[in-house]
Design a protein around this motif. Structure first.
Motif, PDB file in Angstrom:
ATOM      1  N   THR A   1     -14.110  -1.164  -5.744  1.00 54.68           N
ATOM      2  CA  THR A   1     -14.147  -2.544  -6.134  1.00 54.68           C
ATOM      3  C   THR A   1     -15.400  -3.148  -6.677  1.00 54.68           C
ATOM      4  OG1 THR A   1     -12.565  -3.002  -4.523  1.00 54.68           O
ATOM      5  CG2 THR A   1     -13.352  -4.946  -5.641  1.00 54.68           C
TER       6      THR A   1
ATOM      7  N   SER B   1      -2.092   6.740   2.864  1.00 60.05           N
ATOM      8  CA  SER B   1      -1.939   5.569   2.042  1.00 60.05           C
ATOM      9  C   SER B   1      -0.585   5.235   1.722  1.00 60.05           C
ATOM     10  CB  SER B   1      -3.019   5.209   1.003  1.00 60.05           C
ATOM     11  OG  SER B   1      -4.334   4.993   1.820  1.00 60.05           O
TER      12      SER B   1
ATOM     13  N   LYS C   1      -5.625  -1.042   6.228  1.00 61.84           N
ATOM     14  CA  LYS C   1      -6.514  -0.193   5.923  1.00 61.84           C
ATOM     15  C   LYS C   1      -6.478   0.593   4.796  1.00 61.84           C
ATOM     16  CE  LYS C   1      -6.098   3.056   9.562  1.00 61.84           C
ATOM     17  NZ  LYS C   1      -6.655   3.798  10.734  1.00 61.84           N
ATOM     18  N   TYR C   2      -5.325   0.290   4.167  1.00 62.99           N
ATOM     19  CA  TYR C   2      -4.870   1.629   3.147  1.00 62.99           C
ATOM     20  C   TYR C   2      -4.798   0.890   1.686  1.00 62.99           C
ATOM     21  CZ  TYR C   2      -2.917   3.396   7.464  1.00 62.99           C
ATOM     22  OH  TYR C   2      -2.738   3.969   8.463  1.00 62.99           O
ATOM     23  N   GLU C   3      -5.176   1.742   1.023  1.00 61.91           N
ATOM     24  CA  GLU C   3      -5.108   1.358  -0.820  1.00 61.91           C
ATOM     25  C   GLU C   3      -4.256   2.324  -1.552  1.00 61.91           C
ATOM     26  OE1 GLU C   3      -8.730   0.157  -2.359  1.00 61.91           O
ATOM     27  OE2 GLU C   3      -8.396   1.636  -3.962  1.00 61.91           O
TER      28      GLU C   3
ATOM     29  N   ASN D   1     -15.634   2.604  -1.856  1.00 56.71           N
ATOM     30  CA  ASN D   1     -14.759   1.293  -2.483  1.00 56.71           C
ATOM     31  C   ASN D   1     -15.335   0.958  -3.787  1.00 56.71           C
ATOM     32  OD1 ASN D   1     -13.460  -0.930  -2.656  1.00 56.71           O
ATOM     33  ND2 ASN D   1     -14.318  -1.774  -0.685  1.00 56.71           N
TER      34      ASN D   1
ATOM     35  N   LEU E   1      -6.748  -6.644  -8.145  1.00 61.75           N
ATOM     36  CA  LEU E   1      -6.274  -6.546  -6.690  1.00 61.75           C
ATOM     37  C   LEU E   1      -5.172  -7.493  -6.609  1.00 61.75           C
ATOM     38  CD1 LEU E   1      -5.953  -5.471  -4.007  1.00 61.75           C
ATOM     39  CD2 LEU E   1      -7.655  -7.231  -3.341  1.00 61.75           C
TER      40      LEU E   1
ATOM     41  N   GLU F   1      -2.348  -9.417  -4.322  1.00 60.18           N
ATOM     42  CA  GLU F   1      -2.134  -9.296  -2.762  1.00 60.18           C
ATOM     43  C   GLU F   1      -0.715  -9.504  -2.380  1.00 60.18           C
ATOM     44  OE1 GLU F   1      -4.534 -12.638  -2.011  1.00 60.18           O
ATOM     45  OE2 GLU F   1      -6.424 -11.486  -1.736  1.00 60.18           O
TER      46      GLU F   1
ATOM     47  N   TYR G   1      -3.886  -2.850  -8.316  1.00 56.96           N
ATOM     48  CA  TYR G   1      -4.014  -1.924  -7.476  1.00 56.96           C
ATOM     49  C   TYR G   1      -3.640  -2.752  -5.984  1.00 56.96           C
ATOM     50  CZ  TYR G   1      -9.034  -3.540  -6.203  1.00 56.96           C
ATOM     51  OH  TYR G   1      -9.806  -4.346  -5.868  1.00 56.96           O
ATOM     52  N   TYR G   2      -3.484  -2.186  -5.187  1.00 56.63           N
ATOM     53  CA  TYR G   2      -2.893  -2.908  -3.824  1.00 56.63           C
ATOM     54  C   TYR G   2      -3.528  -2.373  -2.578  1.00 56.63           C
ATOM     55  CZ  TYR G   2       0.519  -4.910  -0.860  1.00 56.63           C
ATOM     56  OH  TYR G   2       1.253  -5.634   0.370  1.00 56.63           O
ATOM     57  N   ASN G   3      -3.941  -3.403  -1.531  1.00 55.51           N
ATOM     58  CA  ASN G   3      -4.335  -3.189  -0.206  1.00 55.51           C
ATOM     59  C   ASN G   3      -3.278  -3.476   0.676  1.00 55.51           C
ATOM     60  OD1 ASN G   3      -6.749  -1.720  -1.143  1.00 55.51           O
ATOM     61  ND2 ASN G   3      -7.889  -3.716  -1.177  1.00 55.51           N
TER      62      ASN G   3
END
Length: 431
Positions: free
Chosen positions: A257, A391, A363-365, A255, A290, A292, A358-360
């Protein structure tokens, strides 16, 4: 060496009332581009490096009135300056804040002054300007390392570029020999990056990558670290270096981030935030936020505490990671090749979109969200030919985008509403 920024400079020439400021990281070619532009497009040209000519800096300290400045430069250099046919290039203008302030008055002058300027860390200077920055009185353009298309142009691969563009639009696969050739050039770009000195060295050595002087990349990194100490207080310079050197480790995490604790186990945001802003303003690092919500404007929905950082040049990331070039060319390090690939895509996207997201969800990215023709398009990045991804499939099921993009080593295609874009064709993706 052709750069796309040349078209922007030609547009400026047609309406030069506002001075032009070229901003970018060190070694991206700012001085070279402006020098050639001035020589090729104006009858008379005066080059002044403020970092080397303290006497000219003193002129700005005594006056910021254009006529007085020009008059004193004429006396100092024993020359005549005719505003009608002369362009003045102030290089390393970040050295003198008064010189930057004077640009407002050059813009407002009744005389047709033609002023261009550049300098290392100008982005940082703009962000930290102590006086009143001449907003609206200066045309600011940004120069980044050569993108993949500019790299191909430098290699005289114009026919290949045209072929790639045709197949990007049609979604029809390239014939395999051309596809493999383009992939090979892409792998070499991962090694070289887009710094002009590296591309020139590659060409000088007849495109033999084993003959490349990779010490050139290390020298650029060294110069970056030196700038961090030269233009900042000692403690801030150390923190800048810590963040910069942490990026290979950060991107290698599952991860990736960004976490300040990776820089230093005792690090806190409030201690390192200023240093991070410095590195972003210098274009040494690129930030991917990120968001949301996958809605426009994505910037309105970013999570301030969650973001990724990429190096401003993929070749420098390879060098900073101490990765041997054969590990990339021979696919010996698939895991870290994925890191380089994602950084490469970020470097291709940032100059076009001026922001990265990017986008979550659940539990996917999703690696990147970009806006094309008003539509939010999810982008998945793969370094190889294996393109199975839960994803992206889950994103498509949940949000039903107009279409999606998968970037990988696979050939062009369009299936299940997913546009397959080979790694070498990322330059074709535009707003």
């Amino acid at each position: 060496m052709y750069r796309k920024i040349e078209e922007e400079l030609k547009k400026w020439k047609e309406n030069y009332k506002m001075p032009l400021m070229l901003v970018g990281a060190r070694q991206t070619g700012k001085t070279y581009i402006l020098d050639q532009f001035c020589k090729d497009n104006f009858e008379n040209y005066i080059y002044i490096n403020l970092d080397k000519e303290e006497s000219v800096c003193e002129i700005f300290e005594s006056t910021i009135e254009p006529e007085n400045i020009v008059e004193k430069i004429e006396i100092l250099k024993n020359i005549s300056i005719n505003p009608e046919d002369t362009i003045i290039f102030f290089d390393e203008i970040q050295v003198s804040e008064r010189a930057i302030t004077s640009l407002k008055y050059f813009c407002e002058s009744d005389k047709p002054y033609k002023i261009v300027c550049a300098g290392s860390l100008l982005g940082v200077k703009i962000n930290r300007f102590k006086s009143s920055f001449p907003v609206g009185k200066v045309t600011i353009k940004y120069l980044y390392p050569l993108d993949f298309e500019e790299y191909l142009i430098a290699l005289n691969e114009n026919k290949l570029i045209n072929e790639i563009k045709i197949h990007y639009d049609s979604n029809e696969p390239l014939i395999n020999p051309i596809h493999e050739k383009a992939l090979d050039l892409y792998k070499k770009y991962l090694v070289l990056g887009g710094m002009p000195v590296m591309i020139n060295n590659f060409i000088k050595n007849d495109l033999n990558i084993s003959m490349i002087d990779f010490e050139l990349q290390n020298q650029i990194i060294t110069s970056y670290l030196a700038d961090m100490n030269k233009y900042t207080e000692n403690s801030e310079g150390i923190k800048n270096s810590q963040i910069y050197n942490s990026i290979p480790k950060e991107l290698a995490r599952p991860n990736n981030t960004f976490k300040f604790s990776i820089v230093d186990k005792d690090a806190r945001k409030n201690r390192y935030q200023t240093s991070l802003e410095w590195l972003l303003a210098s274009n040494m690092l690129l930030k991917c936020d990120l968001t949301e919500k996958n809605e426009s404007p994505m910037k309105a929905f970013i999570n301030e505490d969650k973001f990724k950082l990429y190096l401003g040049d993929v070749g420098l990331l390879r060098a900073l990671s101490n990765l041997e070039y054969n590990e990339i060319l021979l696919d010996k390090n698939e895991m870290y090749k994925g890191v380089l690939t994602e950084n490469y895509v970020a470097c291709e996207f940032y100059p076009k979109f001026n922001e990265l997201f990017y986008y979550n969800f659940n539990k996917y990215e999703i690696d990147f969200l970009i806006k094309i023709d008003g539509n939010i398009i999810p982008v998945e990045v793969k370094s190889g030919r294996r393109t199975n991804s839960k994803s992206l499939n889950e994103y498509i099921k949940k949000y039903n985008p107009k279409y999606s993009i998968r970037i990988s080593s696979k050939n062009f295609g369009f299936e299940n509403n997913i546009k397959s874009v080979p790694l070498y064709a990322v330059f074709c993706i535009n707003k």
